[in-house]
Structures are given as structure tokens and as C-alpha cells.
Design a protein around this motif. Structure first.
Motif, mmCIF file in Angstrom:
data_model
loop_
_atom_site.group_PDB
_atom_site.id
_atom_site.type_symbol
_atom_site.label_atom_id
_atom_site.label_comp_id
_atom_site.label_asym_id
_atom_site.label_seq_id
_atom_site.Cartn_x
_atom_site.Cartn_y
_atom_site.Cartn_z
ATOM 1 N N GLY A 195 0.804 -1.223 0.000
ATOM 2 C CA GLY A 195 0.000 0.000 0.000
ATOM 3 C C GLY A 195 0.830 1.263 0.000
ATOM 4 N N VAL A 196 0.198 2.303 0.526
ATOM 5 C CA VAL A 196 0.750 3.645 0.491
ATOM 6 C C VAL A 196 2.030 3.772 1.320
ATOM 7 C CG1 VAL A 196 0.207 6.056 1.159
ATOM 8 C CG2 VAL A 196 -1.471 4.701 -0.068
ATOM 9 N N ASP A 197 2.191 2.915 2.340
ATOM 10 C CA ASP A 197 3.422 2.984 3.159
ATOM 11 C C ASP A 197 4.633 2.386 2.425
ATOM 12 O OD1 ASP A 197 2.978 0.256 3.324
ATOM 13 O OD2 ASP A 197 2.647 0.206 5.490
ATOM 14 N N ARG A 198 4.415 1.917 1.167
ATOM 15 C CA ARG A 198 5.462 1.402 0.272
ATOM 16 C C ARG A 198 5.964 0.006 0.660
ATOM 17 N NH1 ARG A 198 8.242 6.044 1.807
ATOM 18 N NH2 ARG A 198 10.267 4.980 1.772
ATOM 19 N N ASN A 199 5.426 -0.547 1.756
ATOM 20 C CA ASN A 199 5.885 -1.852 2.236
ATOM 21 C C ASN A 199 5.167 -3.007 1.551
ATOM 22 O OD1 ASN A 199 7.612 -0.702 4.072
ATOM 23 N ND2 ASN A 199 6.190 -0.818 5.800
ATOM 24 N N VAL A 200 5.904 -4.099 1.343
ATOM 25 C CA VAL A 200 5.299 -5.371 0.967
ATOM 26 C C VAL A 200 5.352 -6.242 2.218
ATOM 27 C CG1 VAL A 200 5.463 -7.411 -0.512
ATOM 28 C CG2 VAL A 200 6.047 -5.150 -1.429
ATOM 29 N N VAL A 201 4.173 -6.628 2.718
ATOM 30 C CA VAL A 201 4.081 -7.298 4.015
ATOM 31 C C VAL A 201 3.623 -8.747 3.834
ATOM 32 C CG1 VAL A 201 2.826 -7.307 6.226
ATOM 33 C CG2 VAL A 201 3.629 -5.147 5.262
ATOM 34 N N HIS A 202 4.233 -9.644 4.617
ATOM 35 C CA HIS A 202 3.848 -11.049 4.651
ATOM 36 C C HIS A 202 3.245 -11.315 6.019
ATOM 37 C CE1 HIS A 202 5.219 -15.401 5.428
ATOM 38 N NE2 HIS A 202 4.209 -15.461 4.596
ATOM 39 N N PHE A 203 2.027 -11.893 6.044
ATOM 40 C CA PHE A 203 1.388 -12.180 7.336
ATOM 41 C C PHE A 203 1.104 -13.671 7.425
ATOM 42 C CE2 PHE A 203 -1.992 -12.352 10.515
ATOM 43 C CZ PHE A 203 -1.496 -11.488 11.493
ATOM 44 N N ASP A 204 1.444 -14.259 8.569
ATOM 45 C CA ASP A 204 1.184 -15.677 8.821
ATOM 46 C C ASP A 204 0.019 -15.767 9.808
ATOM 47 O OD1 ASP A 204 1.227 -18.285 9.990
ATOM 48 O OD2 ASP A 204 3.288 -18.531 9.277
ATOM 49 N N PHE A 205 -1.123 -16.304 9.333
ATOM 50 C CA PHE A 205 -2.328 -16.332 10.183
ATOM 51 C C PHE A 205 -2.204 -17.335 11.330
ATOM 52 C CE2 PHE A 205 -4.287 -14.498 6.304
ATOM 53 C CZ PHE A 205 -4.760 -13.331 6.877
ATOM 54 N N GLU A 206 -1.459 -18.429 11.101
ATOM 55 C CA GLU A 206 -1.323 -19.427 12.173
ATOM 56 C C GLU A 206 -0.456 -18.887 13.310
ATOM 57 O OE1 GLU A 206 0.046 -22.905 10.073
ATOM 58 O OE2 GLU A 206 -1.975 -23.765 10.095
ATOM 59 N N ALA A 207 0.672 -18.310 12.938
ATOM 60 C CA ALA A 207 1.587 -17.787 13.966
ATOM 61 C C ALA A 207 1.205 -16.376 14.409
ATOM 62 C CB ALA A 207 3.015 -17.790 13.426
ATOM 63 N N GLN A 208 0.290 -15.742 13.644
ATOM 64 C CA GLN A 208 -0.102 -14.342 13.896
ATOM 65 C C GLN A 208 1.122 -13.420 13.873
ATOM 66 O OE1 GLN A 208 -3.397 -12.729 14.625
ATOM 67 N NE2 GLN A 208 -3.842 -14.506 13.374
ATOM 68 N N THR A 209 2.013 -13.661 12.899
ATOM 69 C CA THR A 209 3.209 -12.824 12.793
ATOM 70 C C THR A 209 3.215 -12.055 11.478
ATOM 71 O OG1 THR A 209 4.378 -14.714 11.852
ATOM 72 C CG2 THR A 209 4.683 -14.305 14.210
ATOM 73 N N GLU A 210 3.759 -10.868 11.546
ATOM 74 C CA GLU A 210 3.804 -9.968 10.394
ATOM 75 C C GLU A 210 5.260 -9.631 10.087
ATOM 76 O OE1 GLU A 210 2.507 -5.355 9.667
ATOM 77 O OE2 GLU A 210 1.523 -6.457 11.272
ATOM 78 N N ARG A 211 5.627 -9.706 8.800
ATOM 79 C CA ARG A 211 7.006 -9.354 8.412
ATOM 80 C C ARG A 211 6.967 -8.430 7.215
ATOM 81 N NH1 ARG A 211 10.104 -14.546 6.734
ATOM 82 N NH2 ARG A 211 12.047 -13.405 6.945
ATOM 83 N N VAL A 212 7.786 -7.394 7.256
ATOM 84 C CA VAL A 212 7.942 -6.547 6.077
ATOM 85 C C VAL A 212 9.017 -7.196 5.206
ATOM 86 C CG1 VAL A 212 8.628 -4.275 5.219
ATOM 87 C CG2 VAL A 212 7.264 -4.451 7.307
ATOM 88 N N LEU A 213 8.626 -7.622 3.987
ATOM 89 C CA LEU A 213 9.587 -8.286 3.100
ATOM 90 C C LEU A 213 10.533 -7.267 2.462
ATOM 91 C CD1 LEU A 213 7.349 -10.878 1.241
ATOM 92 C CD2 LEU A 213 8.809 -11.239 3.222
ATOM 93 N N GLY A 214 10.033 -6.049 2.294
ATOM 94 C CA GLY A 214 10.860 -5.010 1.687
ATOM 95 C C GLY A 214 10.000 -3.827 1.302
#
Length: 322
Positions: free
Chosen positions: A67-86
Motif C-alpha cells: 500500500g501507500v506505506d510502500r511496504n510489501v508485508v507477509h502475514f502468517d495467520f497461524e503464527a499471527q506474525t507480520e514481516r515486512v519483506l521489503g
């Protein structure tokens, strides 16, 4: 109708590959997962700005967004963890999971398409494009990118350094949405000027002879003056290959592209159609009725998602009678 819909404009909506789980991204910076059968919002996460697109990963346990924050984010629903890929240099307009690559593809207003390795959380390819990305779609071994100035670029995932084909949209106005045919033979492209074109990848004469464009999402007043609406959304039925279009006229129409037929009278909704998504079996069509600000700031109906059960009759192709 979806309980607890986003409180601001809906930007994208997709069913999980084999489940009745719906992923929705919106301008209120949120990506949310809803269970359609129980009509419950299960979980979600937020970006630092409006989210412009989202997609599922290899299955219903993972998703990606940009989105607008320029981030590509990966979210894992099982672990409930969020990572910015770049990060891109400008807002991320499109994200899609490319199965053959096993990674997420993102397209941005910074005029690049990038692929991301979610294990390493790093960029694995960075492809310059002729203009800013408006829409992207994936099918089989291809990625199709629609940019400003009506460029359409078709990439083979085995060679992302240069396009397999570079085309100009056959529609005269700005591209709004591209979605690939379920059989992988081509794609549908919609524009801001009430038209859709059906395009084929194969460059042989027989395939190219099949391409055509048609008008839709238009209204005529008593004086015969046409109002033409942008066609914001396209979604293909997973089994029959027929498809739905959604426009700023608040209408959804089913089409049989193969036989060049409209399958039923348009269904009307309270506001512009921002996104459409068929469930994995095609039994449900999710419709996002959400004002897309085509007329600037004005009073508009609240953002809602409607679920339409689809009968065979509404989605089955109708071959011409011999």
C-alpha cells in the motif's frame, strides 16, 4: 451481507484457494480475514497507510499486502506474525502470489515490478517498467502488468529481466483492471471508459482473431446522452470461465466471454463496485459496494460487502444454437 465490513474504501478482496475465507484490504490501513460461512471477522493486521492490494499465499494460512506505506508485508495467520519483506520507492499498487515462482510479485507507482523471497525477506528480482503500475495478474507461468499510458507487459516467470510481450491496450482509455482467464489462454482488461477487452497470449493468427472488446456499464438518459462508467473489477468463475464485471454505476454483470453474451440483467448495489471475488467453487460471488471517489469527496453509502449465491443458470456458458 458481511458483518463488520471495513470502515473506509475497499481496495481488494479475494477468497482463499480452497476455503470460504475472504481477505479484504482497505483504505483504513487494514487487511482483514473473514469467515464467510459463519460471517465472522477472524483476524487482521494494519499497515501505516491505506492498503491498495492484498493476496493469499500458497494456502489460507498466509497472505501478502502492499500500500501507500510502500511496504510489501507477509502475514502468517497461524503464527499471527507480520514481516515486512521489503519496500518500494513509491506506493505499492498491486500484489499477487505467483505459484510457479513460489513467491509474491509486487507492482508499484515507482515504475518497477519486484519479486520477494519470503524466507529470506529480501527482493529476488527488480524489473523496470515503462510507467507506474495500475494492476497486475498472474496465471500459470505468466505475470501480466497494466501500467499508466496503456502499456501491457507480459512476463514469463523464467525470464523476468525482459517482457515476453509488450503490448498497448486495445482500449483507448486508462486501464483499470486485468484478470487472467482460468484456462491460462489470455486475459480480460477493463478501462475507465465502460469497456472490456478479451485478449489472447498466443500470437498466432487464429488466437489473435479471437480477440474483441465490448461496451458495458453505461447508462442513457431520455435525451439519448450516454453516461460512461469506469469498470473497476473483473472476476472469473473458477470452473466455467464466465466472468463478472463491476462498475462505478454500482452494477454487476455476468458475461460469457467465449460466446460473446451477457448472461443476465445487471444486479444493482448501493455504491460503486470496488472489487469482486468468486469463492473457490464459484457458488458465491462476493461484491464490494464501496465508493471509489470517482467524483471526489461527497456523501456516499457506507462500504459493504454482499454475498450473492450463484445458480448454474447465472454462470454457465451459453453456446450458440446450431
Amino acid at each position: 451481507e458481511l458483518a463488520d465490513p471495513p470502515k473506509d474504501g475497499i481496495s481488494a478482496m479475494l477468497f482463499a484457494p480452497e476455503h470460504n475465507l475472504l481477505l479484504i484490504s482497505s483504505w483504513n490501513s487494514e487487511v482483514a480475514m473473514h469467515d464467510v460461512l459463519t460471517n465472522v471477522k477472524k483476524t487482521g493486521y494494519t499497515h501505516k497507510g491505506a492498503v491498495l492490494d492484498c493476496c493469499w499465499g500458497v494456502d489460507q494460512t498466509k497472505c501478502f499486502s502492499g500500500g501507500v506505506d510502500r511496504n510489501v508485508v507477509h502475514f502468517d495467520f497461524e503464527a499471527q506474525t507480520e514481516r515486512v519483506l521489503g519496500q518500494h520507492d513509491k506506493p505499492v499498487k498491486g500484489v499477487a502470489f505467483q505459484k510457479d515462482l513460489g513467491s509474491v510479485v509486487s507492482g508499484s507507482w515507482d515504475k518497477t515490478m519486484r519479486t520477494w523471497d519470503q524466507r529470506q525477506a529480501e527482493c529476488s528480482s527488480n524489473t523496470p517498467l515503462p510507467d507506474k503500475v495500475f494492476t497486475l495478474a498472474v496465471c500459470q507461468n505468466r505475470i501480466v502488468v497494466g501500467t499508466a499510458n496503456r502499456h501491457v507487459l507480459i512476463y514469463d516467470v523464467r525470464k523476468l529481466s525482459e517482457p515476453e510481450q509488450q503490448r498497448e491496450s486495445s482500449l483507448k482509455f486508462q486501464t483499470r483492471c486485468i484478470r487472467c482467464f482460468p484456462n491460462g489462454a489470455g486475459y480480460a482488461l477493463s478501462s475507465i471508459e465502460g469497456r472490456v477487452s478479451m485478449e489472447y497470449f498466443d500470437l498466432d493468427a487464429a488466437s489473435q482473431a479471437k480477440k474483441y472488446a465490448f461496451k458495458c456499464h453505461r447508462a442513457q438518459d431520455e435525451k439519448g446522452v450516454d453516461t460512461v462508467y469506469p469498470v473497476n473489477a473483473l472476476s472469473f468463475h473458477p470452473t466455467y470461465g464466465t466472468f463478472a464485471t463491476g462498475g462505478c454505476d454500482g452494477k454487476v454483470i455476468m458475461w460469457d466471454g467465449e460466446n460473446k453474451k451477457r448472461l443476465q440483467a445487471p444486479w444493482a448495489y448501493p455504491s460503486s463496485i470496488a472489487a469482486l471475488a468468486f469463492s473457490p467453487t464459484g457458488a458465491i460471488l462476493a461484491v464490494a459496494s464501496s465508493y471509489t471517489f470517482e467524483e471526489g469527496e461527497k456523501e456516499h453509502p457506507p462500504d459493504k460487502v454482499f454475498f450473492r449465491p450463484m445458480s448454474e443458470q447465472e454462470v454457465k456458458p451459453r453456446p450458440k444454437q446450431v
